[in-house]
Write a protein that holds these residues in place. Structure first.
Motif, PDB file in Angstrom:
ATOM      1  N   PRO A 178      71.233  71.435  85.569  1.00  0.00           N
ATOM      2  CA  PRO A 178      70.382  71.754  86.728  1.00  0.00           C
ATOM      3  C   PRO A 178      71.154  72.195  87.964  1.00  0.00           C
ATOM      4  O   PRO A 178      70.637  73.009  88.734  1.00  0.00           O
ATOM      5  N   ILE A 179      72.389  71.695  88.175  1.00  0.00           N
ATOM      6  CA  ILE A 179      73.101  72.096  89.406  1.00  0.00           C
ATOM      7  C   ILE A 179      73.579  73.545  89.337  1.00  0.00           C
ATOM      8  O   ILE A 179      74.008  74.111  90.341  1.00  0.00           O
ATOM      9  N   ILE A 180      73.524  74.140  88.144  1.00  0.00           N
ATOM     10  CA  ILE A 180      73.958  75.531  87.981  1.00  0.00           C
ATOM     11  C   ILE A 180      72.760  76.476  87.848  1.00  0.00           C
ATOM     12  O   ILE A 180      72.759  77.586  88.395  1.00  0.00           O
ATOM     13  N   ASP A 181      71.717  76.024  87.139  1.00  0.00           N
ATOM     14  CA  ASP A 181      70.591  76.899  86.802  1.00  0.00           C
ATOM     15  C   ASP A 181      69.975  77.583  88.029  1.00  0.00           C
ATOM     16  O   ASP A 181      69.794  78.803  88.047  1.00  0.00           O
ATOM     17  N   ALA A 182      69.661  76.773  89.034  1.00  0.00           N
ATOM     18  CA  ALA A 182      68.946  77.337  90.185  1.00  0.00           C
ATOM     19  C   ALA A 182      69.797  78.377  90.906  1.00  0.00           C
ATOM     20  O   ALA A 182      69.274  79.321  91.505  1.00  0.00           O
ATOM     21  N   LEU A 183      71.128  78.205  90.844  1.00  0.00           N
ATOM     22  CA  LEU A 183      72.018  79.155  91.526  1.00  0.00           C
ATOM     23  C   LEU A 183      71.946  80.538  90.895  1.00  0.00           C
ATOM     24  O   LEU A 183      72.123  81.555  91.565  1.00  0.00           O
ATOM     25  N   LEU A 184      71.694  80.565  89.576  1.00  0.00           N
ATOM     26  CA  LEU A 184      71.636  81.849  88.879  1.00  0.00           C
ATOM     27  C   LEU A 184      70.246  82.476  88.944  1.00  0.00           C
ATOM     28  O   LEU A 184      70.069  83.639  88.617  1.00  0.00           O
ATOM     29  N   HIS A 185      69.262  81.683  89.338  1.00  0.00           N
ATOM     30  CA  HIS A 185      67.868  82.154  89.318  1.00  0.00           C
ATOM     31  C   HIS A 185      67.244  82.047  90.705  1.00  0.00           C
ATOM     32  O   HIS A 185      66.051  81.814  90.837  1.00  0.00           O
ATOM     33  N   VAL A 186      68.066  82.256  91.734  1.00  0.00           N
ATOM     34  CA  VAL A 186      67.642  81.945  93.098  1.00  0.00           C
ATOM     35  C   VAL A 186      66.367  82.689  93.519  1.00  0.00           C
ATOM     36  O   VAL A 186      65.552  82.155  94.259  1.00  0.00           O
ATOM     37  N   ASP A 187      66.172  83.891  93.022  1.00  0.00           N
ATOM     38  CA  ASP A 187      65.003  84.662  93.465  1.00  0.00           C
ATOM     39  C   ASP A 187      64.004  84.923  92.323  1.00  0.00           C
ATOM     40  O   ASP A 187      63.305  85.921  92.302  1.00  0.00           O
ATOM     41  N   MET A 188      63.954  83.996  91.372  1.00  0.00           N
ATOM     42  CA  MET A 188      63.053  84.147  90.219  1.00  0.00           C
ATOM     43  C   MET A 188      61.878  83.159  90.333  1.00  0.00           C
ATOM     44  O   MET A 188      61.937  82.194  91.089  1.00  0.00           O
ATOM     45  N   HIS A 189      60.858  83.383  89.493  1.00  0.00           N
ATOM     46  CA  HIS A 189      59.725  82.462  89.436  1.00  0.00           C
ATOM     47  C   HIS A 189      59.795  81.567  88.204  1.00  0.00           C
ATOM     48  O   HIS A 189      58.873  80.835  87.915  1.00  0.00           O
ATOM     49  N   THR A 191      61.335  78.640  85.340  1.00  0.00           N
ATOM     50  CA  THR A 191      61.626  77.214  85.522  1.00  0.00           C
ATOM     51  C   THR A 191      63.070  76.961  85.955  1.00  0.00           C
ATOM     52  O   THR A 191      63.358  75.976  86.626  1.00  0.00           O
ATOM     53  N   TRP A 192      63.986  77.871  85.570  1.00  0.00           N
ATOM     54  CA  TRP A 192      65.392  77.677  85.939  1.00  0.00           C
ATOM     55  C   TRP A 192      65.600  77.768  87.456  1.00  0.00           C
ATOM     56  O   TRP A 192      66.593  77.310  87.975  1.00  0.00           O
ATOM     57  N   SER A 193      64.646  78.415  88.141  1.00  0.00           N
ATOM     58  CA  SER A 193      64.839  78.625  89.584  1.00  0.00           C
ATOM     59  C   SER A 193      64.517  77.367  90.403  1.00  0.00           C
ATOM     60  O   SER A 193      64.771  77.334  91.597  1.00  0.00           O
ATOM     61  N   VAL A 194      63.986  76.347  89.744  1.00  0.00           N
ATOM     62  CA  VAL A 194      63.626  75.136  90.496  1.00  0.00           C
ATOM     63  C   VAL A 194      64.898  74.488  91.067  1.00  0.00           C
ATOM     64  O   VAL A 194      65.824  74.156  90.331  1.00  0.00           O
ATOM     65  N   ASP A 195      64.927  74.362  92.374  1.00  0.00           N
ATOM     66  CA  ASP A 195      66.113  73.843  93.053  1.00  0.00           C
ATOM     67  C   ASP A 195      65.907  72.356  93.338  1.00  0.00           C
ATOM     68  O   ASP A 195      65.208  71.974  94.266  1.00  0.00           O
ATOM     69  N   HIS A 196      66.544  71.523  92.500  1.00  0.00           N
ATOM     70  CA  HIS A 196      66.358  70.083  92.654  1.00  0.00           C
ATOM     71  C   HIS A 196      67.266  69.494  93.732  1.00  0.00           C
ATOM     72  O   HIS A 196      67.053  68.389  94.171  1.00  0.00           O
ATOM     73  N   ASP A 197      68.309  70.209  94.048  1.00  0.00           N
ATOM     74  CA  ASP A 197      69.400  69.536  94.762  1.00  0.00           C
ATOM     75  C   ASP A 197      69.837  70.211  96.056  1.00  0.00           C
ATOM     76  O   ASP A 197      70.875  69.878  96.606  1.00  0.00           O
ATOM     77  N   GLY A 198      69.037  71.170  96.515  1.00  0.00           N
ATOM     78  CA  GLY A 198      69.388  71.814  97.784  1.00  0.00           C
ATOM     79  C   GLY A 198      70.689  72.589  97.708  1.00  0.00           C
ATOM     80  O   GLY A 198      71.457  72.609  98.674  1.00  0.00           O
ATOM     81  N   GLY A 199      70.948  73.231  96.578  1.00  0.00           N
ATOM     82  CA  GLY A 199      72.176  74.037  96.468  1.00  0.00           C
ATOM     83  C   GLY A 199      73.418  73.175  96.614  1.00  0.00           C
ATOM     84  O   GLY A 199      74.337  73.487  97.370  1.00  0.00           O
ATOM     85  N   VAL A 200      73.428  72.078  95.867  1.00  0.00           N
ATOM     86  CA  VAL A 200      74.496  71.093  96.077  1.00  0.00           C
ATOM     87  C   VAL A 200      75.891  71.665  95.803  1.00  0.00           C
ATOM     88  O   VAL A 200      76.852  71.358  96.512  1.00  0.00           O
ATOM     89  N   LEU A 201      76.000  72.525  94.814  1.00  0.00           N
ATOM     90  CA  LEU A 201      77.334  73.014  94.441  1.00  0.00           C
ATOM     91  C   LEU A 201      77.960  73.896  95.536  1.00  0.00           C
ATOM     92  O   LEU A 201      79.102  73.642  95.942  1.00  0.00           O
ATOM     93  N   PRO A 202      77.227  74.914  96.048  1.00  0.00           N
ATOM     94  CA  PRO A 202      77.832  75.692  97.143  1.00  0.00           C
ATOM     95  C   PRO A 202      78.147  74.834  98.367  1.00  0.00           C
ATOM     96  O   PRO A 202      79.158  75.050  99.038  1.00  0.00           O
ATOM     97  N   TYR A 203      77.305  73.838  98.644  1.00  0.00           N
ATOM     98  CA  TYR A 203      77.580  72.952  99.786  1.00  0.00           C
ATOM     99  C   TYR A 203      78.921  72.242  99.575  1.00  0.00           C
ATOM    100  O   TYR A 203      79.736  72.123 100.490  1.00  0.00           O
ATOM    101  N   MET A 204      79.134  71.754  98.345  1.00  0.00           N
ATOM    102  CA  MET A 204      80.372  71.030  98.059  1.00  0.00           C
ATOM    103  C   MET A 204      81.580  71.959  98.119  1.00  0.00           C
ATOM    104  O   MET A 204      82.642  71.600  98.634  1.00  0.00           O
ATOM    105  N   MET A 205      81.405  73.177  97.592  1.00  0.00           N
ATOM    106  CA  MET A 205      82.512  74.144  97.643  1.00  0.00           C
ATOM    107  C   MET A 205      82.882  74.440  99.096  1.00  0.00           C
ATOM    108  O   MET A 205      84.047  74.459  99.476  1.00  0.00           O
TER     109      MET A 205
END
Ligand SMILES: NC(=O)c1ccc[n+]([C@@H]2O[C@H](COP(=O)([O-])OP(=O)(O)OC[C@H]3O[C@@H](n4cnc5c(N)ncnc54)[C@H](OP(=O)(O)O)[C@@H]3O)[C@@H](O)[C@H]2O)c1
Length: 305
Positions: A178-189, A191-205
């Motif tokens: 899940p921490i990767i899926d939403a990043l790849l589907h940011v502008d899609m409708h 199920t992978w686009s569901v952002d559970h974590d507020g873009g946690v990975l880019p925040y950490m980077m």
């Protein structure tokens, strides 16, 4: 990459870590072999929590440290607190008393890092600040991090505490992304686009917070390993084929896949078998190609838009 520096004042730490959640029933001899296997394979990172085995996992590691005190200096020992029976508790009193219990079970005078285990929605950040200050100033804890937190949680906490958060421990494996899926589907409708974590990975980077991957071989939430699971046939076939290219076992490739995530990443293996520690250690020498990485991702049933 074999090692990562989580903060300037800390010793370098191996990118593969030993998760101690399942070691509670080991006897002294088994634990000695297990821990020495890790150290001999250049793995110096040990991940504990006060709740593992109701404290018994820390006692097992603590008995090792009691019997072999000279090994403590090379080891990076992390533990976690904040989970109680039926609720989460980041109160100052609970954090401080938890650390005293952890240090006594581990037979050590300090933790290299302490993580807050799961977000306590009712936390008072001032109490967390006071607890961290006391632990840091007394030398009981050298650094602090969190686990299972979103970018919002980390940003909020960071505004109050005086120490930098060095790490966030999150569940991620080839079959749980899940921490990767939403990043790849940011502008899609989809199920992978569901952002559970507020873009946690880019925040950490962006903020230099390392990723520690827990349950690196599990599917779902403790539903078992995906290795050789017919439900993940395509993933297993892909791992087998890449493993034969690198002349390693496929679990090594599953760990190498996680280590490729560019976030000072560490992988915490939960194996209790010394020979499987050696398979994990080999991942520190493997740098998958981008093509291989995306191939593994899609063969787990994910799609690229
Ligand atoms: N922060 C958190 O909320 C959180 C939550 C859970 C866990 N953790 C941390 O993450 C660590 C790892 O979690 P985990 O134990 O769930 O991780 P895991 O490594 O995904 O799972 C470990 C299980 O997989 C089995 N296994 C390992 N290699 C295998 C292989 N090649 N083939 C078949 N089975 C294999 C192990 O059995 P054998 O022992 O027989 O190898 C063990 O039962 C924990 O120890 C803990 O430190 C953190």
């Amino acid at each position: 990459m074999k090692q990562v520096i989580l903060q300037e004042n800390l010793k370098p730490v191996s990118t593969i870590g030993i998760g101690c959640m399942r070691i509670a029933s080991m006897n002294e001899k088994e634990a000695d072999t297990f821990i020495h296997t890790a150290l001999d394979a250049s793995i110096n990172f040990f991940d504990e929590a006060d709740i593992y085995g109701g404290g018994k996992s820390e006692e097992v590691l603590g008995t090792f440290l009691h019997n072999s005190p000279s090994e403590r200096e090379k080891m990076f020992i992390q533990s976690k607190c904040g989970i109680r029976k039926g609720f989460f508790d980041f109160s100052k009193e609970h954090i401080l008393s938890s650390v005293d219990g952890i240090l006594s079970r581990l037979h050590t005078d300090h933790l290299d890092s302490l993580l807050l285990h799961r977000p306590d929605i009712l936390m008072d950040v001032n109490e967390v600040q006071e607890a961290f200050d006391e632990l840091y100033q007394s030398g009981k804890v050298l650094a602090f991090g969190v686990s299972n937190m979103s970018s919002g949680h980390m940003s909020y906490l960071s505004k109050y505490i005086h120490q930098k958060l060095i790490t966030n421990q999150l569940q991620v494996s080839c079959a749980h992304t899940p921490i990767i899926d939403a990043l790849l589907h940011v502008d899609m409708h989809d199920t992978w686009s569901v952002d559970h974590d507020g873009g946690v990975l880019p925040y950490m980077m962006e903020n230099g917070i390392s990723l520690q991957c827990w349950s690196p071989l599990q599917k779902g939430y403790f539903e078992g390993v995906f290795l050789n699971d017919p439900e993940y046939k395509e993933l297993n076939d892909t791992l087998d084929s890449i493993a034969s290219k690198y002349k390693v076992e496929k679990d090594t490739i599953a760990y190498a896949w996680l280590l490729k995530i560019p976030c000072s990443t560490q992988v915490i293996t939960g194996t209790t078998k010394p020979e499987r520690i050696l398979s994990a250690a080999k991942a520190m020498d493997i740098d998958l190609t981008k093509e291989e990485w995306y191939q593994i991702y899609t063969s787990a049933g994910n799609i690229l838009p």
